[in-house]
Design a protein around this motif. Sequence first.
Motif, PDB file in Angstrom:
ATOM      1  N   LEU A  20       0.830  -1.207   0.000  1.00  0.00           N
ATOM      2  CA  LEU A  20       0.000   0.000   0.000  1.00  0.00           C
ATOM      3  C   LEU A  20       0.864   1.256   0.000  1.00  0.00           C
ATOM      4  CD1 LEU A  20      -2.873  -1.005   2.446  1.00  0.00           C
ATOM      5  CD2 LEU A  20      -2.979  -0.790  -0.040  1.00  0.00           C
ATOM      6  N   TRP A  21       1.968   1.220   0.745  1.00  0.00           N
ATOM      7  CA  TRP A  21       2.873   2.368   0.703  1.00  0.00           C
ATOM      8  C   TRP A  21       3.543   2.483  -0.663  1.00  0.00           C
ATOM      9  CZ3 TRP A  21       2.174   6.140   3.680  1.00  0.00           C
ATOM     10  CH2 TRP A  21       1.876   6.008   5.037  1.00  0.00           C
ATOM     11  N   ALA A  22       3.654   1.373  -1.389  1.00  0.00           N
ATOM     12  CA  ALA A  22       4.298   1.387  -2.704  1.00  0.00           C
ATOM     13  C   ALA A  22       3.337   1.752  -3.828  1.00  0.00           C
ATOM     14  CB  ALA A  22       4.919   0.018  -2.995  1.00  0.00           C
ATOM     15  N   VAL A  23       2.061   1.941  -3.536  1.00  0.00           N
ATOM     16  CA  VAL A  23       1.095   2.300  -4.585  1.00  0.00           C
ATOM     17  C   VAL A  23       1.503   3.579  -5.310  1.00  0.00           C
ATOM     18  CG1 VAL A  23      -1.267   3.115  -4.966  1.00  0.00           C
ATOM     19  CG2 VAL A  23      -0.871   1.025  -3.673  1.00  0.00           C
ATOM     20  N   PRO A  24       1.850   4.678  -4.610  1.00  0.00           N
ATOM     21  CA  PRO A  24       2.260   5.879  -5.358  1.00  0.00           C
ATOM     22  C   PRO A  24       3.517   5.662  -6.182  1.00  0.00           C
ATOM     23  CG  PRO A  24       2.640   6.153  -2.996  1.00  0.00           C
ATOM     24  CD  PRO A  24       1.802   4.935  -3.162  1.00  0.00           C
ATOM     25  N   ILE A  25       4.462   4.857  -5.679  1.00  0.00           N
ATOM     26  CA  ILE A  25       5.677   4.587  -6.452  1.00  0.00           C
ATOM     27  C   ILE A  25       5.328   3.805  -7.711  1.00  0.00           C
ATOM     28  CG2 ILE A  25       7.983   3.589  -6.357  1.00  0.00           C
ATOM     29  CD1 ILE A  25       7.832   3.756  -3.321  1.00  0.00           C
ATOM     30  N   ALA A  26       4.468   2.780  -7.554  1.00  0.00           N
ATOM     31  CA  ALA A  26       4.083   1.970  -8.711  1.00  0.00           C
ATOM     32  C   ALA A  26       3.332   2.806  -9.741  1.00  0.00           C
ATOM     33  CB  ALA A  26       3.227   0.790  -8.254  1.00  0.00           C
ATOM     34  N   LEU A  27       2.461   3.688  -9.283  1.00  0.00           N
ATOM     35  CA  LEU A  27       1.740   4.553 -10.220  1.00  0.00           C
ATOM     36  C   LEU A  27       2.708   5.447 -10.987  1.00  0.00           C
ATOM     37  CD1 LEU A  27      -1.374   5.643  -8.116  1.00  0.00           C
ATOM     38  CD2 LEU A  27      -1.389   4.241 -10.177  1.00  0.00           C
ATOM     39  N   ARG A  28       3.682   5.994 -10.297  1.00  0.00           N
ATOM     40  CA  ARG A  28       4.661   6.848 -10.976  1.00  0.00           C
ATOM     41  C   ARG A  28       5.483   6.047 -11.984  1.00  0.00           C
ATOM     42  NH1 ARG A  28       5.088   9.149  -5.505  1.00  0.00           N
ATOM     43  NH2 ARG A  28       4.295  11.290  -5.566  1.00  0.00           N
ATOM     44  N   ILE A  29       5.830   4.813 -11.627  1.00  0.00           N
ATOM     45  CA  ILE A  29       6.595   3.980 -12.563  1.00  0.00           C
ATOM     46  C   ILE A  29       5.797   3.733 -13.838  1.00  0.00           C
ATOM     47  CG2 ILE A  29       7.527   1.660 -12.906  1.00  0.00           C
ATOM     48  CD1 ILE A  29       8.340   1.656  -9.979  1.00  0.00           C
TER      49      ILE A  29
ATOM     50  N   LEU B 175       3.279   5.542 -15.007  1.00  0.00           N
ATOM     51  CA  LEU B 175       3.122   6.804 -15.737  1.00  0.00           C
ATOM     52  C   LEU B 175       4.391   7.151 -16.512  1.00  0.00           C
ATOM     53  CD1 LEU B 175       1.215   8.982 -13.100  1.00  0.00           C
ATOM     54  CD2 LEU B 175       0.287   7.985 -15.191  1.00  0.00           C
ATOM     55  N   VAL B 176       5.540   6.944 -15.895  1.00  0.00           N
ATOM     56  CA  VAL B 176       6.806   7.201 -16.592  1.00  0.00           C
ATOM     57  C   VAL B 176       6.965   6.255 -17.774  1.00  0.00           C
ATOM     58  CG1 VAL B 176       9.312   7.015 -16.350  1.00  0.00           C
ATOM     59  CG2 VAL B 176       7.989   8.227 -14.622  1.00  0.00           C
ATOM     60  N   GLU B 177       6.601   4.990 -17.573  1.00  0.00           N
ATOM     61  CA  GLU B 177       6.677   4.023 -18.671  1.00  0.00           C
ATOM     62  C   GLU B 177       5.759   4.422 -19.820  1.00  0.00           C
ATOM     63  OE1 GLU B 177       7.595   0.693 -20.945  1.00  0.00           O
ATOM     64  OE2 GLU B 177       8.598   1.405 -19.123  1.00  0.00           O
ATOM     65  N   ASN B 178       4.562   4.860 -19.492  1.00  0.00           N
ATOM     66  CA  ASN B 178       3.623   5.279 -20.529  1.00  0.00           C
ATOM     67  C   ASN B 178       4.130   6.521 -21.258  1.00  0.00           C
ATOM     68  OD1 ASN B 178       1.309   5.089 -22.059  1.00  0.00           O
ATOM     69  ND2 ASN B 178      -0.012   6.070 -20.554  1.00  0.00           N
ATOM     70  N   LEU B 179       4.654   7.472 -20.502  1.00  0.00           N
ATOM     71  CA  LEU B 179       5.169   8.689 -21.128  1.00  0.00           C
ATOM     72  C   LEU B 179       6.385   8.384 -21.992  1.00  0.00           C
ATOM     73  CD1 LEU B 179       4.750  11.729 -21.315  1.00  0.00           C
ATOM     74  CD2 LEU B 179       6.298  11.994 -19.368  1.00  0.00           C
ATOM     75  N   ARG B 180       7.185   7.429 -21.580  1.00  0.00           N
ATOM     76  CA  ARG B 180       8.332   7.033 -22.404  1.00  0.00           C
ATOM     77  C   ARG B 180       7.863   6.531 -23.766  1.00  0.00           C
ATOM     78  NH1 ARG B 180      12.852   2.381 -21.293  1.00  0.00           N
ATOM     79  NH2 ARG B 180      13.283   1.930 -23.479  1.00  0.00           N
ATOM     80  N   ARG B 181       6.853   5.668 -23.762  1.00  0.00           N
ATOM     81  CA  ARG B 181       6.356   5.121 -25.026  1.00  0.00           C
ATOM     82  C   ARG B 181       5.748   6.214 -25.898  1.00  0.00           C
ATOM     83  NH1 ARG B 181       3.650  -0.696 -23.293  1.00  0.00           N
ATOM     84  NH2 ARG B 181       5.375  -1.398 -21.961  1.00  0.00           N
ATOM     85  N   LEU B 182       5.014   7.113 -25.269  1.00  0.00           N
ATOM     86  CA  LEU B 182       4.405   8.198 -26.035  1.00  0.00           C
ATOM     87  C   LEU B 182       5.468   9.145 -26.585  1.00  0.00           C
ATOM     88  CD1 LEU B 182       1.453   8.935 -23.596  1.00  0.00           C
ATOM     89  CD2 LEU B 182       1.253   7.925 -25.870  1.00  0.00           C
ATOM     90  N   ALA B 183       6.486   9.449 -25.773  1.00  0.00           N
ATOM     91  CA  ALA B 183       7.544  10.348 -26.235  1.00  0.00           C
ATOM     92  C   ALA B 183       8.320   9.724 -27.393  1.00  0.00           C
ATOM     93  CB  ALA B 183       8.483  10.678 -25.078  1.00  0.00           C
ATOM     94  N   GLU B 184       8.614   8.430 -27.282  1.00  0.00           N
ATOM     95  CA  GLU B 184       9.292   7.760 -28.400  1.00  0.00           C
ATOM     96  C   GLU B 184       8.421   7.782 -29.651  1.00  0.00           C
ATOM     97  OE1 GLU B 184      12.303   4.370 -26.908  1.00  0.00           O
ATOM     98  OE2 GLU B 184      10.214   3.961 -26.429  1.00  0.00           O
ATOM     99  N   GLN B 185       7.128   7.584 -29.466  1.00  0.00           N
ATOM    100  CA  GLN B 185       6.207   7.622 -30.601  1.00  0.00           C
ATOM    101  C   GLN B 185       6.190   9.010 -31.240  1.00  0.00           C
ATOM    102  OE1 GLN B 185       1.654   7.503 -30.169  1.00  0.00           O
ATOM    103  NE2 GLN B 185       2.143   5.360 -30.576  1.00  0.00           N
ATOM    104  N   ILE B 186       6.208  10.043 -30.412  1.00  0.00           N
ATOM    105  CA  ILE B 186       6.207  11.409 -30.940  1.00  0.00           C
ATOM    106  C   ILE B 186       7.488  11.688 -31.718  1.00  0.00           C
ATOM    107  CG2 ILE B 186       6.261  13.838 -30.272  1.00  0.00           C
ATOM    108  CD1 ILE B 186       4.455  13.078 -27.902  1.00  0.00           C
ATOM    109  N   VAL B 187       8.624  11.286 -31.147  1.00  0.00           N
ATOM    110  CA  VAL B 187       9.911  11.540 -31.808  1.00  0.00           C
ATOM    111  C   VAL B 187      10.008  10.759 -33.115  1.00  0.00           C
ATOM    112  CG1 VAL B 187      12.400  11.223 -31.596  1.00  0.00           C
ATOM    113  CG2 VAL B 187      11.090  12.143 -29.676  1.00  0.00           C
ATOM    114  N   LYS B 188       9.588   9.492 -33.094  1.00  0.00           N
ATOM    115  CA  LYS B 188       9.627   8.699 -34.329  1.00  0.00           C
ATOM    116  C   LYS B 188       8.678   9.266 -35.381  1.00  0.00           C
ATOM    117  CE  LYS B 188      10.973   4.355 -32.108  1.00  0.00           C
ATOM    118  NZ  LYS B 188      10.546   2.966 -31.762  1.00  0.00           N
ATOM    119  N   GLY B 189       7.507   9.713 -34.942  1.00  0.00           N
ATOM    120  CA  GLY B 189       6.579  10.327 -35.891  1.00  0.00           C
ATOM    121  C   GLY B 189       7.136  11.601 -36.482  1.00  0.00           C
ATOM    122  N   ARG B 190       7.813  12.381 -35.633  1.00  0.00           N
ATOM    123  CA  ARG B 190       8.434  13.614 -36.131  1.00  0.00           C
ATOM    124  C   ARG B 190       9.532  13.292 -37.141  1.00  0.00           C
ATOM    125  NH1 ARG B 190       8.559  18.313 -38.241  1.00  0.00           N
ATOM    126  NH2 ARG B 190      10.677  19.150 -38.225  1.00  0.00           N
TER     127      ARG B 190
END
Length: 552
Positions: free
Chosen positions: A161-170, A172-187
């Motif tokens: 339960l204490w690790a829930v915020p850490i897991a959520l951040r992980i 979110l970072v993983e999702n943003l990584r995929r989206l950022a790579e997608q944006i850069v590749k699309g560009r």
Amino acid sequence: MSASTTGSILDSQAPIRAELLSAERLEEHAEQIARQRTLLEGGIGRPLSPRVRDSGRVLLQCYRTLAEVIRDEGPITPAAEWFVDNFHIVDEVVRHIREDLPSGFYRQLPKLAEGPLQGYPRVLDVAWAFVEHTDSRFERDTLERFVRRFQRVQPLTIGELWAVPIALRIVLVENLRRLAEQIVKGRAACHEADALADELLGLAGRPARPLAFRSLHAAALPMAFTVQLVQRLRDQDPESTPALAWLDQQLAASGTSADELVRVELQNQAATNVTVRNVITSMRTMAAFDWAEFFEGVSVVDEALRADSAFGAMDFATRDRYRHAIEELARGSGRSELEVTREVIAHAKRAAAARPPDAPPGGRAEDPAYYLISRGLPLLERAIGYRIPLKQRILRAYVSWATPGYLGTIGIVTALLLALPLLLAHAGGMSPLALALLGLVALIPASDLAVALVNRSVTDLLGPRPLPRLELRTVTITSPSCPTGPTCPPRPCRKMIGSSRQRSTGWRASTAATVALPTPVSASSYCIGDVSGIRRKASGWAGSASAGSSTS
């Protein structure tokens, strides 16, 4: 991609985005995945920190690439602009993940035995499912309902339960990584499409090459490349630019069309814009969120303790101390934390049932703290089969013989500090009398050094043990109605004057008078004036109370 699919989910490049579920359906999904998950017996699982470090590196590269495009005043999507403008938040989140997820804590988290996140913590799977079906949008009520529903089937540990915020951040970072790579590749794909269009049309000071497209393979063309090329060639003469006709033929052979491809690409860009915005907003919201309040609201251990004891009346540090004791007992006994909690409550209830009829309630043995942090701990350890580690046995023996152990340790350390110089002096041929004098002279500094070393060691090994405390709460008292309204506004406090007898009389009068006052007012806003004023008010309040009682 759903968290229930097979394969390694971290190897995928697709955004963490699935069907958007309502709060009710999200609760059903939480219960469903809880029934499907089994835990790994033993083992430390797969490490997660390398992926987090790599995500931080990839996000930094994407940021630098997109920032350079912005500096060159190139075209950019709203999602890329959101990412670049808020990268300081992303960088801070990545740093917090590294700091808040030490290896020792990570090893204690239960790991999954199967599924796409096999070997990774169960709480990561919970966070993944939540982010996946909310499009990375963080809402407290939704998260609380999701976690509570999951725990109906599989209660999460205190550490999870204490690790829930850490897991959520992980996640979110993983999702943003995929989206950022997608944006850069699309560009990058759009840039290549623009270069080919310039070559086909003879722009940028070069002669036209209408057949330059023949080196392309339609099956390997990225969607962003195809859409950008279609948009650049759409208004050109088909006779002079046969590339557009060739593209239409290739797309028709694959069962689609240029218009359909443009529509899908625009939808993907819109979805990426929304998801990136949700990720950044969630990161910002989570940074200001009270996770301690969330933890105590969803913890099944807290719920059990609050229902059958005065656990909720204690302050946070005391409640956290109880929880740490339950964690340690659960790890050393092989039982779940909820089972240990129920055993503690059962012991307290048995003590209350065995209380003599003439004895007042609320004895020490009737409180769970007696079995968690006090003299009832050995009884609880025997009941749950707790295996005391060797280090803990030694520390307990040392504490039980505190004074002899402390003084004896100082004596031993002092002797060791004196032994080395005396042995060296003896080897150098110093006489016994001189050795005795040297020992007497060095005894005081050696003992001072020994005391400092022992004090430091004891502090590091045992640490502070604060006494359990009740939580300070806001107290309301009553006061007569004010001319300006039913509740008196705060007034500047004035120092009481008069003798000590007058001050004590005034305090007693004000204390007694507050019991009979009809209107509540915050205790912090009630100020004591001079003694005569207190007496006048007390007399008036007492007279009002007497008149009211005689009237009734």
